[in-house]
Design a protein around this motif. Structure first.
Motif, short mmCIF file in Angstrom:
data_model
loop_
_atom_site.label_atom_id
_atom_site.label_comp_id
_atom_site.label_asym_id
_atom_site.label_seq_id
_atom_site.Cartn_x
_atom_site.Cartn_y
_atom_site.Cartn_z
N VAL A 370 0.89 -1.17 0.00
CA VAL A 370 0.00 0.00 0.00
C VAL A 370 0.93 1.22 0.00
CG1 VAL A 370 -1.69 1.36 1.29
CG2 VAL A 370 -1.86 -1.13 1.28
N THR A 371 0.85 2.03 -1.04
CA THR A 371 1.76 3.17 -1.17
C THR A 371 0.97 4.44 -1.43
OG1 THR A 371 3.32 1.66 -2.21
CG2 THR A 371 3.80 4.01 -2.41
N GLY A 372 1.19 5.44 -0.61
CA GLY A 372 0.44 6.69 -0.74
C GLY A 372 1.10 7.66 -1.69
N TRP A 373 0.32 8.64 -2.11
CA TRP A 373 0.86 9.78 -2.86
C TRP A 373 1.78 10.57 -1.95
CZ3 TRP A 373 -4.04 12.44 -5.38
CH2 TRP A 373 -4.57 11.60 -6.36
N LEU A 374 2.45 11.51 -2.55
CA LEU A 374 3.22 12.50 -1.80
C LEU A 374 2.22 13.42 -1.09
CD1 LEU A 374 6.25 13.69 -1.73
CD2 LEU A 374 5.35 15.38 -3.33
N GLY A 375 2.49 13.76 0.18
CA GLY A 375 1.59 14.74 0.81
C GLY A 375 1.01 14.30 2.14
N GLY A 376 1.72 13.40 2.86
CA GLY A 376 1.25 13.00 4.18
C GLY A 376 0.47 11.70 4.18
N TYR A 377 0.22 11.15 2.99
CA TYR A 377 -0.60 9.94 2.89
C TYR A 377 0.13 8.71 3.44
CZ TYR A 377 -3.14 12.99 -0.26
OH TYR A 377 -3.83 14.06 -0.79
N ASN A 378 1.45 8.67 3.25
CA ASN A 378 2.16 7.47 3.71
C ASN A 378 2.19 7.38 5.22
OD1 ASN A 378 3.03 5.88 1.33
ND2 ASN A 378 3.74 7.92 0.71
N PHE A 379 2.34 8.53 5.89
CA PHE A 379 2.24 8.47 7.35
C PHE A 379 0.83 8.09 7.78
CE2 PHE A 379 6.20 11.22 7.80
CZ PHE A 379 6.96 10.14 8.23
N GLN A 380 -0.19 8.59 7.06
CA GLN A 380 -1.55 8.22 7.46
C GLN A 380 -1.74 6.71 7.36
OE1 GLN A 380 -3.77 10.16 9.03
NE2 GLN A 380 -4.86 8.22 9.37
N TRP A 381 -1.15 6.09 6.33
CA TRP A 381 -1.24 4.63 6.23
C TRP A 381 -0.52 3.96 7.42
CZ3 TRP A 381 -3.90 0.72 5.15
CH2 TRP A 381 -3.34 -0.56 5.09
N ALA A 382 0.61 4.52 7.80
CA ALA A 382 1.35 3.97 8.96
C ALA A 382 0.46 4.05 10.21
CB ALA A 382 2.65 4.73 9.17
N TRP A 383 -0.18 5.23 10.44
CA TRP A 383 -1.04 5.36 11.64
C TRP A 383 -2.23 4.41 11.54
CZ3 TRP A 383 2.88 7.73 13.09
CH2 TRP A 383 3.32 8.97 12.62
N SER A 384 -2.92 4.40 10.38
CA SER A 384 -4.16 3.62 10.26
C SER A 384 -3.89 2.12 10.36
CB SER A 384 -4.87 3.92 8.94
OG SER A 384 -5.27 5.28 8.90
#
Ligand code: FDA
Length: 393
Positions: A370-384
């Motif tokens: 699961v890979t997020g866009w640039l812009g804080g999405y990858n940390f949100q995946w880490a938290w979720s």
């Protein structure tokens, strides 16, 4: 032999957050990391200010072979939950652009938040700990480490992806997945600058450091953000974003005039300032150096616009709107922000992150496909994803 209910391997964003959740439920938890310091990527992130989430985060901002997988975790622990936690800790933050939230002061605030949450939940965090082996035992898992032997019921793998090996990235998580028979999808560097072929690099060399707003497109996806010319190739947010959709050999299509109509520009110039050179016209919408390099790159005639035929003007405008460039490659894991691919989500429960066929083994954060866009999405995946596992381990 040290006995814990839960061992989390990897003291990054996902691992620390998951550990704090599990500890808060009364589980005895220890986080093990081979690095000297915890959360090194967090400290480096967002230019030292950590873009810790995005106000508009949703499943559509993530790449995965199964685009539905991330939905459950993202909807149960949302960006608003993490924003509340940040506020609870008294951390000042601001929106930079496009919903991206950054700390006002320092990324250290986010690492401190995670460590305080771990402390409150009586989680032990052990650094400089090499994991030598992991075996399944009757009651859970046995680990041999440089810090001694451990026994745990639940084992959470939160060792991240391959980007930035200097910050402690290793393929450990993928190897553990394979050891336990889980499928791992091929990985590649993403959110990464492009390198160019020598000829393009030479022509564009003078532009190093210049940024222009563009629409960048590849494989049916488009981003409108800045493009930065570098001495190696192309970078800036639009290029990092589109790199996640680019595969070796693909050509990028770049609209270099997203806010202007170049047909209108040239037609007006021919009518109103016919003696102006092409470069002078282009300087109305580009920095001078960019106009000059585009003229050289495309071998356009830099003559008074009245001398350009209608066909030439159309062709120039079409090229500006749809500049095709084929990168040589990317800068790779050395500078990539994330890794695409990883543990196949078909192998995991989207609700708990546990491996479907391996009781007590969990994968969270970037190690998962699961890979997020640039812009804080990858940390949100880490938290979720960390939160989801933290409720059940
Ligand atoms: P993470 O990589 O955070 O943690 C993994 C941990 O596992 C590390 O502490 C590592 O030392 C440890 N580990 C690895 N191998 C091990 C082994 N063999 N044994 C023991 N421990 C091991 N995202 C975002 O949303 N906003 C942003 O601003 C940025 N900015 C940014 C800047 C830079 C420079 C990079 C490289 C990346 C970003 N990112 C980002 C991406 C973001 O940092 C990344 O997606 C998350 O940190 C992933 O969190 P994880 O916890 O999964 O892995």
């Amino acid at each position: 032999m040290i006995k814990r209910d839960v061992i989390v391997i990897g003291a990054g964003a996902a691992g620390l957050f998951c550990a704090a959740q599990a500890g808060a439920r009364g589980r005895s938890v220890e986080v093990l990391d081979h690095a000297k310091k915890v959360g090194r990527k967090i400290l480096m992130s967002g230019g030292g200010r950590c873009n810790f989430t995005n106000m508009y985060a949703g499943p559509e901002n993530f790449l995965s072979q199964n685009p539905h997988f991330c939905k459950s975790a993202l909807s149960r622990y949302t960006q608003w939950d993490f924003i509340s936690l940040v506020a609870e800790h008294g951390i000042a933050y601001h929106e930079k652009t496009l919903g991206q939230l950054f700390c006002d002061d320092s990324a250290k605030d986010i690492v401190n938040l995670l460590l305080k949450e771990c402390e409150k939940a009586q989680v032990t965090v052990t650094t400089r700990c090499d994991i030598l082996s992991v075996e399944k035992s009757e009651s859970g898992y046995s680990l041999t480490t440089s810090n001694g032997d451990y026994q745990c019921e639940s084992l959470v793998i939160a060792t991240g992806g391959l980007s930035m090996p200097k910050l402690g990235a290793t393929p450990f998580g993928y190897k553990i997945a394979e050891q336990f028979g889980l499928n791992v999808l091929p990985t590649r560097a993403a959110l990464v600058p492009f390198t160019l072929h020598d000829k393009d690099k030479e022509t564009l060399a003078d532009l190093s450091g210049v940024a222009v707003d563009v629409y960048a497109s590849c494989n049916d996806t488009t981003f409108k953000e800045a493009m930065l010319f570098t001495h190696r190739g192309l970078s800036g947010p639009s290029m990092l974003q589109i790199s996640s959709y680019w595969e070796a050999g693909d050509t990028l299509s770049i609209n270099t005039t997203p806010d202007n109509d170049p047909h209108e520009l040239l037609n007006n110039a021919r009518a109103q300032t016919p003696d102006a050179l092409l470069a002078t016209c282009l300087n109305k919408i580009f920095p001078k150096r960019v106009s000059q390099s585009f003229i050289e790159l495309n071998e356009w005639r830099n003559v008074p616009v009245k001398q350009l035929s209608h066909g030439e003007c159309e062709s120039i405008a079409n090229t500006l709107e749809n500049w095709h460039i084929k990168p040589n490659g990317t800068e790779g894991y050395r500078t990539a922000e994330v890794t695409i691919g990883g543990v196949n989500t078909n192998e995991l429960s989207s609700k708990t992150m546990m491996a479907n066929n391996v009781e007590g083994l969990y994968f969270i954060g970037e190690v998962v496909d699961v890979t997020g866009w640039l812009g804080g999405y990858n940390f949100q995946w880490a938290w979720s994803s960390g939160w989801a596992a933290g409720q059940v381990v």
